[in-house]
Design a protein around this motif. Sequence first.
Motif, short mmCIF file in Angstrom:
data_model
loop_
_atom_site.label_atom_id
_atom_site.label_comp_id
_atom_site.label_asym_id
_atom_site.label_seq_id
_atom_site.Cartn_x
_atom_site.Cartn_y
_atom_site.Cartn_z
N MET A 1 0.83 -1.18 0.00
CA MET A 1 0.00 0.00 0.00
C MET A 1 0.87 1.24 0.00
O MET A 1 1.87 1.28 0.69
CB MET A 1 -0.86 0.03 1.26
CG MET A 1 -2.07 -0.80 1.21
SD MET A 1 -3.01 -0.52 2.72
CE MET A 1 -3.49 -2.19 3.04
N GLU A 4 -2.12 7.71 -0.53
CA GLU A 4 -2.75 8.42 -1.64
C GLU A 4 -2.37 9.89 -1.59
O GLU A 4 -1.97 10.41 -0.57
CB GLU A 4 -4.27 8.26 -1.57
CG GLU A 4 -4.88 8.94 -0.39
CD GLU A 4 -6.34 8.57 -0.17
OE1 GLU A 4 -6.94 9.16 0.74
OE2 GLU A 4 -6.87 7.72 -0.88
N ARG A 55 -7.03 8.22 3.98
CA ARG A 55 -7.42 6.84 4.29
C ARG A 55 -6.26 5.86 4.11
O ARG A 55 -6.06 4.97 4.92
CB ARG A 55 -8.60 6.46 3.40
CG ARG A 55 -9.10 5.07 3.53
CD ARG A 55 -10.27 4.80 2.58
NE ARG A 55 -11.42 5.68 2.83
CZ ARG A 55 -11.75 6.74 2.08
NH1 ARG A 55 -11.04 7.07 1.01
NH2 ARG A 55 -12.78 7.48 2.39
N ASN A 56 -5.50 6.04 3.06
CA ASN A 56 -4.41 5.10 2.78
C ASN A 56 -3.34 5.10 3.87
O ASN A 56 -2.84 4.06 4.25
CB ASN A 56 -3.79 5.35 1.41
CG ASN A 56 -4.67 4.82 0.30
OD1 ASN A 56 -5.54 3.99 0.51
ND2 ASN A 56 -4.44 5.32 -0.90
N LEU A 59 -4.54 3.06 6.77
CA LEU A 59 -4.45 1.62 6.52
C LEU A 59 -3.01 1.12 6.51
O LEU A 59 -2.70 0.08 7.09
CB LEU A 59 -5.16 1.26 5.21
CG LEU A 59 -6.69 1.41 5.24
CD1 LEU A 59 -7.27 1.27 3.84
CD2 LEU A 59 -7.32 0.41 6.20
N ARG A 67 -5.73 -4.73 10.98
CA ARG A 67 -6.17 -3.74 9.98
C ARG A 67 -7.46 -4.20 9.29
O ARG A 67 -7.56 -5.34 8.85
CB ARG A 67 -5.06 -3.55 8.94
CG ARG A 67 -5.44 -2.62 7.81
CD ARG A 67 -4.30 -2.39 6.84
NE ARG A 67 -3.70 -3.63 6.39
CZ ARG A 67 -2.39 -3.82 6.26
NH1 ARG A 67 -1.53 -2.88 6.57
NH2 ARG A 67 -1.93 -4.97 5.82
N ALA A 69 -10.18 -4.44 6.21
CA ALA A 69 -10.00 -4.54 4.75
C ALA A 69 -10.24 -3.19 4.07
O ALA A 69 -9.58 -2.84 3.10
CB ALA A 69 -10.93 -5.60 4.18
N THR A 70 -11.20 -2.44 4.58
CA THR A 70 -11.51 -1.11 4.05
C THR A 70 -11.74 -0.17 5.22
O THR A 70 -11.97 -0.61 6.35
CB THR A 70 -12.77 -1.12 3.15
OG1 THR A 70 -13.88 -1.54 3.93
CG2 THR A 70 -12.57 -2.03 1.95
N LEU A 71 -11.73 1.10 4.93
CA LEU A 71 -11.93 2.10 5.97
C LEU A 71 -12.76 3.24 5.38
O LEU A 71 -12.33 3.88 4.42
CB LEU A 71 -10.59 2.63 6.46
CG LEU A 71 -10.62 3.65 7.58
CD1 LEU A 71 -11.22 3.06 8.85
CD2 LEU A 71 -9.21 4.15 7.86
N ASP A 72 -13.93 3.44 5.91
CA ASP A 72 -14.79 4.54 5.48
C ASP A 72 -14.65 5.67 6.48
O ASP A 72 -14.87 5.47 7.68
CB ASP A 72 -16.25 4.09 5.38
CG ASP A 72 -16.47 3.08 4.28
OD1 ASP A 72 -15.84 3.22 3.22
OD2 ASP A 72 -17.27 2.14 4.50
#
Length: 135
Positions: A1, A4, A55-56, A59, A67, A69-72
């Motif tokens: 990862m 961003e 967000r990146n 993570l 961790r 899998a996704t984070l909103d």
Amino acid sequence: MTSESVNRDVSERCPCLSGLVLGDCCGPVLAGERAAPTAEALMRSRFTAFALGDRNHLLVSWHPDTRPATLDLDESMRWYRLDIDSTQAGSPFDADGEVTFTAYYRRGAERGFLHERSRFTRSDGRWVYVDGVVG
């Protein structure tokens, strides 16, 4: 990862309120240009990531065993103040550390705070967030 690209002005005050500008504080950590040297520095960079919507970085800086899998992120929340209440270990020479903090936010007219005791460890030589106890 990889982190961003988030719109940031590195000459502005760092959201973590260290007293430094973003480019001399959390900015290089968020950009992946340098690792956080302490658990507290990683905590500060994670707060800054919440404040900037990165967000990146959140993570990437999370331990792979815990961790999501996704984070909103709630884009209506504005994180504006971080108080480091205490640290335990987490120096450049430690393997684990703990940071207790209070983070303040606004969501519309609502104001609130999050108080958490966060655990950090080193993974592949870098500090990562493991988990936290809110309370």
